[in-house]
Write a protein that holds these residues in place. Structure first.
Motif, PDB file in Angstrom:
ATOM      1  N   ASN A 182       0.936  -1.197  -0.102  1.00 43.95           N
ATOM      2  CA  ASN A 182      -0.078   0.102  -0.014  1.00 43.95           C
ATOM      3  C   ASN A 182       0.870   1.060   0.049  1.00 43.95           C
ATOM      4  N   PRO A 183       1.013   2.118  -1.252  1.00 41.87           N
ATOM      5  CA  PRO A 183       1.933   3.133  -1.211  1.00 41.87           C
ATOM      6  C   PRO A 183       1.541   4.205  -0.269  1.00 41.87           C
ATOM      7  N   LEU A 184       0.163   4.630  -0.115  1.00 40.93           N
ATOM      8  CA  LEU A 184      -0.187   5.593   0.784  1.00 40.93           C
ATOM      9  C   LEU A 184       0.099   5.296   2.414  1.00 40.93           C
ATOM     10  N   ALA A 185      -0.156   4.119   2.670  1.00 42.73           N
ATOM     11  CA  ALA A 185       0.334   3.961   4.200  1.00 42.73           C
ATOM     12  C   ALA A 185       1.780   3.745   4.268  1.00 42.73           C
ATOM     13  N   MET A 186       2.493   3.423   3.306  1.00 42.15           N
ATOM     14  CA  MET A 186       3.947   3.520   3.562  1.00 42.15           C
ATOM     15  C   MET A 186       4.580   4.762   3.567  1.00 42.15           C
ATOM     16  N   ILE A 187       4.013   5.606   2.725  1.00 45.37           N
ATOM     17  CA  ILE A 187       4.405   7.133   2.803  1.00 45.37           C
ATOM     18  C   ILE A 187       4.030   7.652   4.076  1.00 45.37           C
ATOM     19  N   SER A 188       2.802   7.343   4.467  1.00 48.53           N
ATOM     20  CA  SER A 188       2.342   7.909   5.773  1.00 48.53           C
ATOM     21  C   SER A 188       3.182   7.579   7.005  1.00 48.53           C
ATOM     22  N   LEU A 189       3.877   6.200   6.919  1.00 42.84           N
ATOM     23  CA  LEU A 189       4.497   5.560   7.894  1.00 42.84           C
ATOM     24  C   LEU A 189       5.966   6.109   7.772  1.00 42.84           C
ATOM     25  N   VAL A 190       6.542   6.636   6.562  1.00 42.59           N
ATOM     26  CA  VAL A 190       7.895   7.357   6.536  1.00 42.59           C
ATOM     27  C   VAL A 190       7.575   8.777   7.190  1.00 42.59           C
ATOM     28  N   VAL A 191       6.540   9.578   6.982  1.00 41.56           N
ATOM     29  CA  VAL A 191       6.341  10.651   7.338  1.00 41.56           C
ATOM     30  C   VAL A 191       6.091  10.811   8.902  1.00 41.56           C
ATOM     31  N   LEU A 192       5.389   9.718   9.476  1.00 38.35           N
ATOM     32  CA  LEU A 192       5.405   9.682  10.709  1.00 38.35           C
ATOM     33  C   LEU A 192       7.000   9.431  11.595  1.00 38.35           C
ATOM     34  N   VAL A 193       7.353   8.620  11.035  1.00 37.72           N
ATOM     35  CA  VAL A 193       8.972   8.153  11.406  1.00 37.72           C
ATOM     36  C   VAL A 193       9.934   9.421  11.565  1.00 37.72           C
ATOM     37  N   ILE A 194       9.638  10.276  10.496  1.00 35.71           N
ATOM     38  CA  ILE A 194      10.752  11.528  10.116  1.00 35.71           C
ATOM     39  C   ILE A 194      10.184  12.554  11.439  1.00 35.71           C
ATOM     40  N   ILE A 195       8.744  12.666  11.749  1.00 36.31           N
ATOM     41  CA  ILE A 195       8.307  13.654  12.461  1.00 36.31           C
ATOM     42  C   ILE A 195       8.490  13.218  14.207  1.00 36.31           C
ATOM     43  N   VAL A 196       8.582  11.819  14.299  1.00 30.25           N
ATOM     44  CA  VAL A 196       9.011  11.102  15.720  1.00 30.25           C
ATOM     45  C   VAL A 196      10.441  11.411  15.780  1.00 30.25           C
ATOM     46  N   LEU A 197      11.483  11.205  14.645  1.00 31.46           N
ATOM     47  CA  LEU A 197      12.935  11.398  14.866  1.00 31.46           C
ATOM     48  C   LEU A 197      12.998  12.870  15.013  1.00 31.46           C
ATOM     49  N   SER A 198      12.462  13.579  14.591  1.00 28.08           N
ATOM     50  CA  SER A 198      12.671  15.065  14.364  1.00 28.08           C
ATOM     51  C   SER A 198      12.343  15.713  16.054  1.00 28.08           C
ATOM     52  N   ILE A 199      11.395  15.097  16.694  1.00 30.40           N
ATOM     53  CA  ILE A 199      10.999  15.742  18.135  1.00 30.40           C
ATOM     54  C   ILE A 199      12.056  15.413  19.069  1.00 30.40           C
ATOM     55  N   PHE A 200      12.961  14.182  18.753  1.00 29.90           N
ATOM     56  CA  PHE A 200      14.106  14.059  19.695  1.00 29.90           C
ATOM     57  C   PHE A 200      15.395  14.419  19.161  1.00 29.90           C
ATOM     58  N   ILE A 201      15.766  14.424  18.005  1.00 28.36           N
ATOM     59  CA  ILE A 201      16.966  15.073  17.337  1.00 28.36           C
ATOM     60  C   ILE A 201      17.121  16.386  17.670  1.00 28.36           C
ATOM     61  N   PHE A 202      16.098  17.382  16.976  1.00 28.41           N
ATOM     62  CA  PHE A 202      16.111  18.913  17.020  1.00 28.41           C
ATOM     63  C   PHE A 202      16.270  19.619  18.330  1.00 28.41           C
ATOM     64  N   PRO A 203      15.664  19.084  19.191  1.00 27.40           N
ATOM     65  CA  PRO A 203      15.946  19.818  20.516  1.00 27.40           C
ATOM     66  C   PRO A 203      17.358  19.553  20.906  1.00 27.40           C
ATOM     67  N   ALA A 204      18.229  18.540  20.568  1.00 26.27           N
ATOM     68  CA  ALA A 204      19.678  18.310  21.009  1.00 26.27           C
ATOM     69  C   ALA A 204      20.405  19.225  19.836  1.00 26.27           C
ATOM     70  N   ILE A 205      19.851  19.849  18.713  1.00 31.69           N
ATOM     71  CA  ILE A 205      20.691  20.452  17.888  1.00 31.69           C
ATOM     72  C   ILE A 205      20.437  21.882  17.998  1.00 31.69           C
ATOM     73  N   VAL A 206      18.904  22.393  18.209  1.00 24.33           N
ATOM     74  CA  VAL A 206      19.004  23.730  18.477  1.00 24.33           C
ATOM     75  C   VAL A 206      19.362  24.252  19.715  1.00 24.33           C
ATOM     76  N   PRO A 207      20.158  25.360  19.818  1.00 24.13           N
ATOM     77  CA  PRO A 207      20.328  25.907  21.218  1.00 24.13           C
ATOM     78  C   PRO A 207      19.199  26.716  22.010  1.00 24.13           C
ATOM     79  N   TYR A 208      18.043  26.535  21.407  1.00 27.54           N
ATOM     80  CA  TYR A 208      17.068  27.344  21.906  1.00 27.54           C
ATOM     81  C   TYR A 208      16.365  26.311  22.868  1.00 27.54           C
ATOM     82  N   SER A 209      15.459  27.002  23.720  1.00 29.49           N
ATOM     83  CA  SER A 209      14.488  26.166  24.593  1.00 29.49           C
ATOM     84  C   SER A 209      13.325  26.701  24.259  1.00 29.49           C
ATOM     85  N   TYR A 210      12.036  25.852  24.592  1.00 29.28           N
ATOM     86  CA  TYR A 210      10.656  26.412  24.183  1.00 29.28           C
ATOM     87  C   TYR A 210      10.391  27.496  25.006  1.00 29.28           C
ATOM     88  N   ASP A 211      10.733  27.734  26.263  1.00 31.88           N
ATOM     89  CA  ASP A 211      10.413  29.098  27.093  1.00 31.88           C
ATOM     90  C   ASP A 211      11.543  30.011  27.303  1.00 31.88           C
TER      91      ASP A 211
END
Length: 364
Positions: free
Chosen positions: A59-88
């Motif tokens: 199912n191509p749509l399901a696999m594309i959606s899975l890739v998008v979710l994996v990218i989003i999940v990885l970004s919420i863990f990787i970017f806070p360690a790279i970006v020198p700012y905090s949310y507050d």
């Protein structure tokens, strides 16, 4: 070497079996290695999960959606360690708060930052710009995505545990137990979830307000999120319970369940080993579709001001804060809205793909 027919027992006079002694050694011979390999390939078995994943990968749509979710999940863990700012964190230059870095456009710098860069200093770019409080908007969107995903996963986990347990007991027990438990489900269905969250938020603000949540896991989330989690645990599992109950009512009348009962197998083991595995498709699909529903619920509650406690962001609270400057700063509404659309759409498409892959009724 003697032929195989000489080593075989003789056929009895009134037996209906073939008399193998009448055949020579060339008629019956052991299978060759090639014939054994062909038999192994033809008899290769599979499992329910492996077969479903094979269908899901087609199912191509399901696999594309899975890739998008994996990218989003990885970004919420990787970017806070790279970006020198905090949310507050309010943006500062050399330890001095930069009050001019307010509502900056993406990849723009304030006058103080430009002067610092002219002297050879380095400033990490504001990828999504800044907000009205001079905070980096990119990291706030990342943390808001983390909060929204955590709420969705936590709600789906509650639905999975409570709904499966409740529906299994009700469907397997049957009779008066099933009647009473389903009437309780009907009562819970009649309770409005939004009204319950508002009432619990008011009660918790009075009882848990101030510093009573200090030192707990709800310190940054606030009493509103606590009330939302309680409502998820009280109300949102009833759909899962009804689906599981309906599946069990059909499955428990099968012969293999009756055979397990006849040899004295305990009910708990029958449900765990024989009934729930046959409900796996319904459980997987419902759990996957519950995540975007919970994320959307959290988003619009945060949009109404009933979400996380400031300064902790969520996608809904970021969209709510962007309403005031929608005409002058439309990018502040665009990024959280885009993340909500991506997450909800990806989970819905993945849930549809799981339904097509694991539901045996939809297989061609």
């Amino acid at each position: 070497m003697k032929p195989i027919s000489d080593t075989l027992p003789k056929r009895n006079l009134l037996s209906s079996q073939i008399d193998l002694s009448k055949f020579n050694g060339t008629d019956f011979a052991p299978a060759t290695d090639e014939e054994r390999a062909q038999t192994d390939v033809m008899g290769r078995s599979t499992t329910f999960f492996r077969d479903g994943m094979r269908r899901l990968r087609k199912n191509p749509l399901a696999m594309i959606s899975l890739v998008v979710l994996v990218i989003i999940v990885l970004s919420i863990f990787i970017f806070p360690a790279i970006v020198p700012y905090s949310y507050d964190q309010i943006i500062s230059v050399n330890g001095v708060r930069d009050m001019g870095a307010k509502n900056l456009a993406p990849f723009h710098y304030s006058a103080m930052e430009q002067a610092y860069m002219a002297k050879g200093g380095k400033v990490f770019p504001h990828i999504f710009g800044t907000d009205e409080m001079c905070r980096d908007y990119f990291i706030r969107v990342i943390y808001g995505t983390r909060v929204s995903l955590a709420v969705g996963l936590f709600a789906s986990l509650l639905v999975l545990i409570i709904g499966v347990l409740y529906g299994s007991i009700s469907g397997y027990a049957g009779g008066k137990v099933d009647l009473i438990m389903m009437r309780i489900v009907d009562i819970i269905y009649s309770l409005p979830d939004l009204l319950m969250i508002i009432l619990l938020s008011v009660v918790f603000n009075e009882t848990l307000g101030g510093d009573r949540l200090q030192g707990t896991i709800f310190q940054n989330l606030g009493s509103n999120m606590l009330s939302m989690f309680i409502v998820f645990g009280l109300l949102y599992w009833v759909g899962m319970a009804r689906l599981v109950r309906g599946q069990i009512l059909t499955i428990k009348s099968n012969d293999y369940v009756l055979a397990s009962k006849s040899i004295g197998t305990k009910s708990r083991k029958i449900i765990r080993k024989h009934i729930l595995p046959n409900c796996a498709s319904v459980i997987i699909i419902t759990t996957a579709l519950e995540i975007p529903s919970a994320i959307f619920t959290e988003s619009y509650l945060s949009f109404l001001g009933l979400g996380v406690q400031a300064p902790m962001p969520s996608l809904g609270s970021l969209a709510n804060a962007a309403r005031d400057g929608l005409i002058l700063y439309p990018f502040k509404m665009f990024w959280p809205a885009l993340m909500i659309v991506l997450i909800v759409l990806a989970f819905n498409l993945l849930g549809d793909g799981l339904r097509d892959a694991f539901d045996p009724k939809l297989r061609k």
